[in-house]
Write a protein that holds these residues in place. Structure first.
Motif, PDB file in Angstrom:
ATOM      1  N   TYR A 144      49.223  98.213  50.288  1.00 48.11           N
ATOM      2  CA  TYR A 144      50.175  97.098  50.259  1.00 48.11           C
ATOM      3  C   TYR A 144      51.567  97.601  49.902  1.00 48.11           C
ATOM      4  CZ  TYR A 144      46.373  93.638  50.307  1.00 48.11           C
ATOM      5  OH  TYR A 144      45.298  92.860  50.649  1.00 48.11           O
ATOM      6  N   ALA A 202      33.590  97.075  52.923  1.00 47.11           N
ATOM      7  CA  ALA A 202      32.396  96.775  53.715  1.00 47.11           C
ATOM      8  C   ALA A 202      31.191  97.558  53.195  1.00 47.11           C
ATOM      9  CB  ALA A 202      32.664  97.106  55.183  1.00 47.11           C
ATOM     10  N   LYS A 218      39.056  86.171  52.528  1.00 46.10           N
ATOM     11  CA  LYS A 218      39.872  87.360  52.292  1.00 46.10           C
ATOM     12  C   LYS A 218      39.503  88.478  53.255  1.00 46.10           C
ATOM     13  CE  LYS A 218      42.444  89.490  48.749  1.00 46.10           C
ATOM     14  NZ  LYS A 218      43.196  88.825  47.682  1.00 46.10           N
ATOM     15  N   TYR A 261      46.833  88.539  50.324  1.00 44.56           N
ATOM     16  CA  TYR A 261      46.928  88.801  48.891  1.00 44.56           C
ATOM     17  C   TYR A 261      47.036  87.509  48.085  1.00 44.56           C
ATOM     18  CZ  TYR A 261      48.999  90.470  44.499  1.00 44.56           C
ATOM     19  OH  TYR A 261      49.294  90.702  43.187  1.00 44.56           O
ATOM     20  N   TYR A 277      41.876  85.001  43.184  1.00 43.96           N
ATOM     21  CA  TYR A 277      42.313  85.285  41.826  1.00 43.96           C
ATOM     22  C   TYR A 277      42.202  84.067  40.945  1.00 43.96           C
ATOM     23  CZ  TYR A 277      44.172  89.594  43.552  1.00 43.96           C
ATOM     24  OH  TYR A 277      44.301  90.821  44.098  1.00 43.96           O
TER      25      TYR A 277
HETATM   26  C1  HEM Z   1      34.017  93.427  53.785  1.00 40.21           C
HETATM   27  C2  HEM Z   1      34.752  93.978  53.169  1.00 40.21           C
HETATM   28  C3  HEM Z   1      35.878  93.705  52.253  1.00 40.21           C
HETATM   29  C4  HEM Z   1      37.152  93.597  52.598  1.00 40.21           C
HETATM   30  C5  HEM Z   1      37.719  93.701  53.957  1.00 40.21           C
HETATM   31  C6  HEM Z   1      37.870  93.377  51.408  1.00 40.21           C
HETATM   32  C7  HEM Z   1      39.194  93.188  51.364  1.00 40.21           C
HETATM   33  C8  HEM Z   1      39.899  93.170  50.207  1.00 40.21           C
HETATM   34  C9  HEM Z   1      41.269  93.131  50.178  1.00 40.21           C
HETATM   35  C10 HEM Z   1      42.183  93.017  51.356  1.00 40.21           C
HETATM   36  C11 HEM Z   1      41.633  93.235  48.903  1.00 40.21           C
HETATM   37  C12 HEM Z   1      43.026  93.425  48.530  1.00 40.21           C
HETATM   38  C13 HEM Z   1      43.513  93.264  47.269  1.00 40.21           C
HETATM   39  C14 HEM Z   1      43.982  91.883  47.104  1.00 40.21           C
HETATM   40  O1  HEM Z   1      44.865  91.476  47.860  1.00 40.21           O
HETATM   41  O2  HEM Z   1      43.453  91.220  46.254  1.00 40.21           O
HETATM   42  C15 HEM Z   1      40.483  93.233  48.116  1.00 40.21           C
HETATM   43  C16 HEM Z   1      40.462  93.234  46.755  1.00 40.21           C
HETATM   44  C17 HEM Z   1      39.324  93.129  46.013  1.00 40.21           C
HETATM   45  N1  HEM Z   1      38.057  93.187  46.510  1.00 40.21           N
HETATM   46 FE1  HEM Z   1      37.550  93.301  48.423  1.00 40.21          FE
HETATM   47  N2  HEM Z   1      37.023  93.362  50.370  1.00 40.21           N
HETATM   48  C18 HEM Z   1      35.794  93.556  50.843  1.00 40.21           C
HETATM   49  C19 HEM Z   1      34.656  93.589  50.117  1.00 40.21           C
HETATM   50  C20 HEM Z   1      34.615  93.431  48.742  1.00 40.21           C
HETATM   51  C21 HEM Z   1      33.445  93.370  47.993  1.00 40.21           C
HETATM   52  C22 HEM Z   1      32.061  93.498  48.530  1.00 40.21           C
HETATM   53  C23 HEM Z   1      33.800  93.178  46.711  1.00 40.21           C
HETATM   54  C24 HEM Z   1      32.941  92.990  45.492  1.00 40.21           C
HETATM   55  C25 HEM Z   1      31.741  92.923  45.373  1.00 40.21           C
HETATM   56  C26 HEM Z   1      35.186  93.146  46.660  1.00 40.21           C
HETATM   57  C27 HEM Z   1      35.893  92.979  45.520  1.00 40.21           C
HETATM   58  C28 HEM Z   1      37.238  93.004  45.467  1.00 40.21           C
HETATM   59  C29 HEM Z   1      37.980  92.842  44.289  1.00 40.21           C
HETATM   60  C30 HEM Z   1      37.419  92.593  42.909  1.00 40.21           C
HETATM   61  C31 HEM Z   1      39.301  92.919  44.612  1.00 40.21           C
HETATM   62  C32 HEM Z   1      40.466  92.817  43.659  1.00 40.21           C
HETATM   63  C33 HEM Z   1      41.090  91.531  43.658  1.00 40.21           C
HETATM   64  C34 HEM Z   1      40.268  90.431  43.115  1.00 40.21           C
HETATM   65  O3  HEM Z   1      39.642  90.605  42.092  1.00 40.21           O
HETATM   66  O4  HEM Z   1      40.241  89.349  43.695  1.00 40.21           O
HETATM   67  N3  HEM Z   1      35.665  93.299  47.926  1.00 40.21           N
HETATM   68  N4  HEM Z   1      39.403  93.216  48.950  1.00 40.21           N
END
Ligand code: HEM
Lengths: 278, 536
Positions: A144, A202, A218, A261, A277
């Motif tokens: 980002y 993924a 997201k 985001y 969030y």
């Molecule tokens: C399929 C796949 C996934 C994609 C494409 C994806 C995409 C993203 C993106 C774009 C962010 C960017 C940071 C933001 O803008 O907050 C993010 C953050 C985050 N992702 Fe993923 N994600 C995926 C799977 C997961 C999975 C499986 C988990 C947890 C089990 C996860 C947990 C988080 C967490 C904890 C953040 C930090 C922000 C927050 O706590 O909301 N993501 N993810």
């Protein structure tokens, strides 16, 4: 616990002040040719970054879990990433032209964090207690940050497409500053990180739930952002787009990233998402 | 439904795009350079990922297993294409040996809700420990006066001001050699004698006036056992009753038999039998049986001192009786009695010689083996409860709030609520889903033989016999229940291969090639000037 305010929050105004002062120093370059500014401005930004990192470290240590869960925490992380990426760009390309908008963006991010102060950490649900949590988030946020720098360059290019002259002489002392080249570098780097973050997400999802992809908003929007930048690469290198047209694609891509985001709370399905969030 | 449409739509979109771009690039590549290898790699990667996903969705299987501790399963439920459920065999048996639901340390929030027609909307949620809590609540008509995460009340007694309501004579008594640990006895001037019972059975009671003390001496001497009195009131008449006896109901030809009495009546949820919840008279209840003049039982009824109308509804035709319970503690029946007015302590026991010792502030009284010290002796004392928190942990949280327009503050315990102006409600509620982890211990059995024991939790699936078993559900109200997702995905390794290709390709093109270019250009800098984007 009662009463005392942790360094993570107490330092926020100082951080804002440093980024704000850096903004003024970079702005001054556009007006006056004072060499000292070339040192003072990045130094102020550096001070802001150090304070920023101290905040993050303090929160990490006191809370005992990676501080990437809440909006407030993520804004602090984002600011640190932007500051690092910007300072690297300035050092590598020896360009200060993006200093003003970048420092302004940093001050804005910090200001938003100040408005969103969350004293308390949110407990991590089971799914986030994984080795993938830190790399997934950190990689995404550096991505980002790089795309932010690319966006700033694109915006500047759209405003002043001609080689930019500042004051009576270029900021860098070079005659031409190829903003477009800078934009391209930042966007390509950002795209690589976006790809990595996406695939890590993924992979993680498969490990946690048995599905690579569940079309969580997201996920969908991060795919949209990824596709926009993939399109950028194709238009740029296959179709040979240049100039304003390609800069517009970067602006659109960055808007998609920002929506990924920050926009998730606005969606009606926000409640069920892993990614919204608090 | 929507999900499915989106799934298939998005899916085919991506497939088309990926395949198209692959074909396009491979066709356009005529001269293979370092850079083009990277581009091809990333596009092939994309297609491999999609191919892997397609393999998974065509030949893969997905379903659910629900188990309770001790149960086994050799099959799972899968949802067919038309959302119909069908069972499928695993090829082995899973047994849930143990399920652990682990929580974070509890914490609480003060929440303001808006009550709408059929739901409540959260307006604000504040941490009662935060210094800004009161400020944030004040916008909704309440302020936070105090918060105690591990609440406890300490009694503080001080001399009462003139005519202070609720004032009573008070005796503060401590053990010799243990200052600061005062026990208080009060004498409101009527009713029971308050007393303490020491280890060993000795008692020490307290009254203020000599007149009251003389009454007590007379009652003790008479040997009358002064338990609590149960009184039944009926049409203005009053009947004092005892358990096990039968009385004629005044003004009727009915008789009433008292079957049982409870001080703190509660129905045991398991046995459905009445029982005492505590020894305090918090919910006095009397079980009675009403008979007519022939001795035939007309009805049985419960009477509650705290709920006078109870029971009338059930038997509208029967006599309207009210029960009153008098006397909180069992009556003082001899021992030492401090008489405040005289500053004396009398030893009174049936059939023994009465002794008198001084009981001024500071005097020591020997009660059996115990040496007691009179800490304070007050003709009129006011009582104040001081709230304290025994620790910083949220064990028994209590918040004191003040609502605009009310002159008394209110105390909220867990899940208690107060009404605020404008139809809002303020509640002290658990912070939320504080489950830290949930872990199933699973044993894999084949032909009755144990093959494998594994702890399965989120992020740590079990893989066996071609299936991966993912921890997916728990039920906070049923801690023996555990839900799993079972997946057989033959495309998984293809997808991972695609991931590697895509990442390698992208990094190659974006990081490796430009750096290589830069180095090469550096060597030929003078000749190649002006072709900054040569790599493009
Ligand atoms: C399929 C796949 C996934 C994609 C494409 C994806 C995409 C993203 C993106 C774009 C962010 C960017 C940071 C933001 O803008 O907050 C993010 C953050 C985050 N992702 Fe993923 N994600 C995926 C799977 C997961 C999975 C499986 C988990 C947890 C089990 C996860 C947990 C988080 C967490 C904890 C953040 C930090 C922000 C927050 O706590 O909301 N993501 N993810």
């Amino acid at each position: 616990m009662q009463g005392h305010e942790g360094l993570d929050i107490a330092l926020l105004p100082l951080c804002l002040a440093a980024y704000g002062a850096a903004t003024f120093a970079y702005a001054a370059m556009w007006r006056w040719r004072v060499r000292a500014l070339h040192v003072v401005a990045p130094a102020l930004l550096g001070v802001g970054l150090v304070v920023n990192l101290v905040q993050m470290t303090f929160r990490w240590v006191t809370v005992g879990q990676p501080p990437f869960k809440t909006l407030f925490e993520s804004l602090i992380l984002l600011a640190a990433c932007i500051a690092i990426v910007y300072l690297v760009v300035e050092a590598v390309y020896r360009l200060r032209i993006l200093g003003l908008p970048s420092a302004l963006g940093l001050a804005g991010t910090t200001f938003y964090a100040l408005a969103q102060v969350q004293k308390e950490a949110v407990n991590l649900p089971a799914a986030l207690q994984s080795g993938w949590f830190i790399p997934h988030v950190v990689v995404y946020f550096f991505g980002y940050a790089a795309l932010f720098v690319g966006f700033v360059a694109a915006a500047l290019f759209l405003v002043r497409p001609a080689p930019i002259r500042l004051g009576r002489q270029d900021l860098t002392g070079e005659a031409h500053i190829d903003v477009e080249k800078l934009m391209n570098g930042a966007v390509r780097f950002g795209f690589a990180l976006l790809t990595l973050g996406l695939l890590m997400g993924a992979f993680w999802a498969k490990d946690a739930w048995g599905d690579y992809w569940v079309w969580d908003p997201k996920e969908t929007w991060s795919l949209v952002s990824w596709l926009v930048f993939a399109t950028y690469l194709h238009l740029r290198f296959v179709s040979g787009w240049k100039g304003r047209r390609i800069a517009v694609v970067v602006v659109v891509g960055f808007a998609a990233v920002m929506f990924t985001y920050l926009g998730m709370q606005l969606l009606p399905t926000a409640g069920q998402s892993m990614h919204v969030y608090q | 439904f929507l999900d499915d449409v989106f799934h298939s739509f998005g899916f085919s979109m991506v497939v088309g795009l990926g395949a198209g771009s692959l074909v396009a690039t491979l066709f356009t590549i005529r001269r293979w350079t370092l850079r083009r290898i990277g581009i091809a790699g990333s596009h092939v990667g994309l297609v491999v990922i999609l191919a892997g996903a397609a393999v998974g969705s065509v030949w893969g299987v997905k379903g659910r297993i629900e188990l309770r501790v001790g149960q086994t399963a050799d099959r799972f439920v899968k949802v067919g294409p038309g959302h119909e459920m069908e069972e499928a065999l695993l090829g082995f048996t899973l047994r849930l040996d143990r399920f652990d639901l682990l929580y974070y340390e509890p914490d609480f929030r003060l929440r303001v809700y808006e009550i709408l027609e059929d739901q409540e909307k959260l307006v604000v949620s504040v941490d009662p420990r935060s210094p800004a809590a009161s400020d944030r609540l004040s916008r909704h008509g309440a302020t936070l006066v105090g918060y105690w995460p591990d609440h406890s009340m300490r009694l503080e007694v001080e001399p009462a001001g003139q005519g202070q309501a609720g004032a009573a004579a008070a005796l503060g008594i401590g053990a010799a050699g243990a200052p600061g640990d005062t026990t208080w006895l009060f004498d409101p001037g009527h009713g029971q004698v308050e007393y303490i019972r020491l280890t060993g059975g000795e008692t020490l009671g307290f009254v203020w006036s000599k007149a009251r003390a003389d009454e007590v001496v007379a009652r003790v001497a008479s040997g009358k056992k002064g338990g609590p009195t149960h009184a039944i009131e009926l049409e203005g008449a009053r009947l004092e009753v005892e358990v096990g006896r039968t009385y004629a109901l005044p003004g009727t030809d009915l008789t009433i038999r008292v079957l049982a009495a409870y001080k703190d009546f509660v129905i045991d949820p398991e046995t459905k039998q009445p029982e005492e919840r505590s020894s305090e008279p918090d919910n006095p209840a009397l079980s009675v049986e009403i008979s007519d003049s022939t001795g035939a039982i007309l009805e049985k009824r419960w009477l509650f001192a705290n709920f006078p109308g109870f029971g009338h509804k059930d038997s509208p035709s029967g006599p309207k009786m009210e029960y009153s319970y008098e006397g909180g503690t069992d009556a003082f029946s001899g021992g030492w009695l401090v008489v405040g007015e005289l500053a004396e302590a009398w030893a009174i026991a049936p059939g023994t010689e009465n002794r008198v010792v001084a009981a001024r502030e500071g005097s020591t009284i020997e009660v059996g083996p115990h040496r007691l010290v009179v800490d304070s002796l007050l003709a009129s004392a006011g009582v104040r409860y001081v709230h304290t928190s025994l620790s910083d942990k949220a064990v028994r949280p209590v918040a004191e709030i003040s609502v605009v327009g009310e002159d008394q503050t209110r105390f909220l315990g867990v899940n208690q609520a107060a009404s605020l102006p404008d139809g809002l409600v303020l509640a002290l509620a658990p912070k939320g889903d504080d489950v830290r982890d949930y872990v199933s211990t699973l044993t894999v059995l084949e032909a009755g033989r144990e093959r494998l024991v594994r702890k399965v939790e989120v992020n740590h699936p079990l893989t066996y016999g071609g299936f991966s078993v993912y921890q997916s559900e728990y039920d906070p109200r049923d801690t023996d229940f555990s839900g799993f997702e079972v997946v057989r995905d033959p495309g998984m390794w293809l997808v991972y291969l695609g991931f590697v290709l895509l990442i390698a390709g992208v990094t190659h093109v974006i990081l490796v090639v430009p750096i290589a270019d830069r180095l090469r250009r550096g060597r030929r800098a003078s000749t190649m000037k002006g072709q900054a984007d040569a790599g493009a």
